[in-house]
Design an enzyme around this catalytic site. Structure first.
Site, PDB file in Angstrom:
ATOM      1  N   GLY A 103       0.835  -1.207   0.000  1.00  0.00           N
ATOM      2  CA  GLY A 103       0.000   0.000   0.000  1.00  0.00           C
ATOM      3  C   GLY A 103       0.864   1.249   0.000  1.00  0.00           C
ATOM      4  CE1 TYR A 146      10.479 -16.686   6.872  1.00  0.00           C
ATOM      5  CE2 TYR A 146      11.349 -18.628   5.779  1.00  0.00           C
ATOM      6  CZ  TYR A 146      11.433 -17.282   6.074  1.00  0.00           C
ATOM      7  OH  TYR A 146      12.470 -16.531   5.570  1.00  0.00           O
ATOM      8  CE1 TYR A 160      -2.462  -5.187  -2.775  1.00  0.00           C
ATOM      9  CE2 TYR A 160      -1.633  -2.939  -2.842  1.00  0.00           C
ATOM     10  CZ  TYR A 160      -2.461  -3.898  -2.287  1.00  0.00           C
ATOM     11  OH  TYR A 160      -3.286  -3.543  -1.248  1.00  0.00           O
TER      12      TYR A 160
HETATM   13  P1  NAD Z   1      15.919 -10.952  11.128  1.00  0.00           P
HETATM   14  O1  NAD Z   1      15.035 -11.655  12.098  1.00  0.00           O
HETATM   15  O2  NAD Z   1      17.307 -10.619  11.561  1.00  0.00           O
HETATM   16  O3  NAD Z   1      15.233  -9.613  10.614  1.00  0.00           O
HETATM   17  C1  NAD Z   1      13.847  -9.457  10.491  1.00  0.00           C
HETATM   18  C2  NAD Z   1      13.493  -8.094  11.049  1.00  0.00           C
HETATM   19  O4  NAD Z   1      12.071  -7.878  10.891  1.00  0.00           O
HETATM   20  C3  NAD Z   1      13.783  -7.970  12.551  1.00  0.00           C
HETATM   21  O5  NAD Z   1      14.517  -6.794  12.807  1.00  0.00           O
HETATM   22  C4  NAD Z   1      12.397  -7.920  13.184  1.00  0.00           C
HETATM   23  O6  NAD Z   1      12.377  -7.207  14.402  1.00  0.00           O
HETATM   24  C5  NAD Z   1      11.586  -7.265  12.068  1.00  0.00           C
HETATM   25  N1  NAD Z   1      10.151  -7.515  12.148  1.00  0.00           N
HETATM   26  C6  NAD Z   1       9.507  -8.704  12.294  1.00  0.00           C
HETATM   27  N2  NAD Z   1       8.172  -8.522  12.332  1.00  0.00           N
HETATM   28  C7  NAD Z   1       7.966  -7.180  12.185  1.00  0.00           C
HETATM   29  C8  NAD Z   1       6.803  -6.357  12.133  1.00  0.00           C
HETATM   30  N3  NAD Z   1       5.579  -6.882  12.257  1.00  0.00           N
HETATM   31  N4  NAD Z   1       6.951  -5.016  11.979  1.00  0.00           N
HETATM   32  C9  NAD Z   1       8.189  -4.461  11.859  1.00  0.00           C
HETATM   33  N5  NAD Z   1       9.326  -5.192  11.909  1.00  0.00           N
HETATM   34  C10 NAD Z   1       9.217  -6.537  12.068  1.00  0.00           C
HETATM   35  O7  NAD Z   1      15.946 -11.863   9.812  1.00  0.00           O
HETATM   36  P2  NAD Z   1      16.835 -11.716   8.491  1.00  0.00           P
HETATM   37  O8  NAD Z   1      17.654 -12.938   8.367  1.00  0.00           O
HETATM   38  O9  NAD Z   1      17.479 -10.391   8.427  1.00  0.00           O
HETATM   39  O10 NAD Z   1      15.696 -11.802   7.378  1.00  0.00           O
HETATM   40  C11 NAD Z   1      15.166 -10.623   6.771  1.00  0.00           C
HETATM   41  C12 NAD Z   1      14.197 -10.984   5.677  1.00  0.00           C
HETATM   42  O11 NAD Z   1      14.860 -11.766   4.677  1.00  0.00           O
HETATM   43  C13 NAD Z   1      13.022 -11.817   6.164  1.00  0.00           C
HETATM   44  O12 NAD Z   1      11.851 -11.401   5.479  1.00  0.00           O
HETATM   45  C14 NAD Z   1      13.392 -13.229   5.760  1.00  0.00           C
HETATM   46  O13 NAD Z   1      12.251 -14.006   5.540  1.00  0.00           O
HETATM   47  C15 NAD Z   1      14.177 -12.987   4.492  1.00  0.00           C
HETATM   48  N6  NAD Z   1      15.133 -14.073   4.230  1.00  0.00           N
HETATM   49  C16 NAD Z   1      16.287 -14.181   4.954  1.00  0.00           C
HETATM   50  C17 NAD Z   1      17.173 -15.229   4.681  1.00  0.00           C
HETATM   51  C18 NAD Z   1      18.475 -15.386   5.422  1.00  0.00           C
HETATM   52  O14 NAD Z   1      19.226 -16.321   5.118  1.00  0.00           O
HETATM   53  N7  NAD Z   1      18.831 -14.533   6.349  1.00  0.00           N
HETATM   54  C19 NAD Z   1      16.860 -16.175   3.687  1.00  0.00           C
HETATM   55  C20 NAD Z   1      15.649 -16.035   3.006  1.00  0.00           C
HETATM   56  C21 NAD Z   1      14.807 -14.974   3.261  1.00  0.00           C
END
Ligand code: NAD
Length: 313
Positions: A103, A146, A160
């Site tokens: 949005g 997840y 979207y």
């Molecule tokens: P992480 O947990 O370190 O970071 C996620 C962040 O999102 C955190 O800071 C958390 O506080 C914040 N968050 C969660 N819910 C929230 C909400 N409702 N409102 C605002 N903030 C919120 O994880 P990461 O490893 O940095 O992953 C980041 C993104 O990348 C995620 O979407 C994850 O699914 C995706 N991802 C990561 C990997 C990896 O290997 N690290 C692989 C595939 C996908």
């Protein structure tokens, strides 16, 4: 100068993305509720006048004043321990949070990049995984919270794009590692490093023959920026195709830590994928991107970071 909003910007990947955009001279607004991230991850960015951190839960609402050029939607628990402990929060941020972030992009006419995941491929029957593979996911298994949240997020991003003309992109991110991972988040690399540095047994799930392909965070950030800069809709795999068994990864980390830890075998989690390797042909052809940091170099840099933060180990 561009203005970028990073949801989940105080997390592992988000904090590196904030850093990279600031280094380019962009203004960065980081939105995070600190569910699994922490303000300490971006504390070093606070002196930069282009940086702002706002505590907010993107499942409540997303309001940003002024223009926005790019929305990077990275908010979501990401490690198995986190999303198994936070199943409803994970489903909400993947669904309602994604709708709110879309949005915002719609209101501002901004480019939108979704952090999707290789977990959309589930326990794959096609190896390596190209973007055209639909996946093998158990919606009612423990990881379904997840995997299905991300599959919904992909579907709504595309809706979207098609319905409202939002300039969306989907990044399917494979396992990424590097500084600022949490040592207790349950992911293999930080767990093995913490155990090896403490001289404790290194716990490998199952017999360790399951494979992973791991990408150093600097490479991943380069891929996300290349995708954001492009006009590609994706999905595009971003990851390092270098595949190795979890047992080899554990042994390598023990060696690089100069540790005497022994490897022990523990029960394998339910629905743990057997193989995982990105087909990165599309990213190479369309974005001119491929990872360049060797795994050993990345592991050394990550171990160095953990050593310089003994309070975490
Ligand atoms: P992480 O947990 O370190 O970071 C996620 C962040 O999102 C955190 O800071 C958390 O506080 C914040 N968050 C969660 N819910 C929230 C909400 N409702 N409102 C605002 N903030 C919120 O994880 P990461 O490893 O940095 O992953 C980041 C993104 O990348 C995620 O979407 C994850 O699914 C995706 N991802 C990561 C990997 C990896 O290997 N690290 C692989 C595939 C996908």
């Amino acid at each position: 100068m561009s203005r970028v909003v990073v949801t989940g910007g105080a997390g592992f990947l988000g904090s590196h993305l904030c850093e990279a955009y600031l280094a380019r001279g962009a203004e960065v607004l980081c939105l995070d509720n600190f569910l699994t991230g922490t303000p300490e991850n971006v504390a070093h960015l606070a002196p930069n006048p282009g940086f702002r951190l706002v505590r907010s839960d993107v499942t409540d609402y997303v309001h940003v004043g002024g223009p926005v050029d790019v929305v990077l939607h990275f908010a979501s628990p990401a490690s198995p321990i986190d999303y198994l402990n936070l199943p409803i929060e994970t489903l909400k941020v993947g669904s309602i949070g994604t709708l709110h972030a879309l949005g915002l992009a719609r209101d501002k006419g901004a480019r939108f990049v979704l952090a999707s995941t290789s977990e959309v491929y589930g326990d794959p029957r096609v190896h390596p995984q190209p973007e055209s593979y639909w996946g093998h996911v158990n919606p009612v298994g423990p990881r379904g919270v997840y995997d299905e949240a991300k599959r919904f997020a992909e579907a709504v991003a595309l809706a979207y794009r098609n319905t409202h003309g939002v300039d969306t992109a989907i990044a399917r991110i494979f396992n990424t590692f590097g500084p600022r991972m949490r040592p207790n988040d349950g992911r293999a690399i930080p767990t093995f490093i913490r155990q090896a540095l403490r001289g404790e047994p290194v716990t490998v799930a199952g017999d360790g023959s399951q494979t992973r392909s791991v990408c150093f965070v600097d490479d991943l950030v380069g891929g996300v920026l290349a995708l954001a800069d492009s006009g590609e809709a994706g999905p595009v795999n971003l990851g390092n195709p270098h595949e190795l068994s979890v047992l080899d990864l554990a042994r390598w980390i023990v060696e690089l830590c100069g540790s005497t830890s022994e490897v022990v075998f523990v029960e394998r989690p339910v629905d743990d994928p057997t193989v995982r390797r990105p087909d990165t042909t599309l990213a190479h052809e369309r974005l001119g991107w491929s990872p360049s940091v060797g795994i050993e170099d990345g592991l050394r840099r990550t171990i160095g970071w953990f050593r310089s933060h003994p309070e975490l180990v």
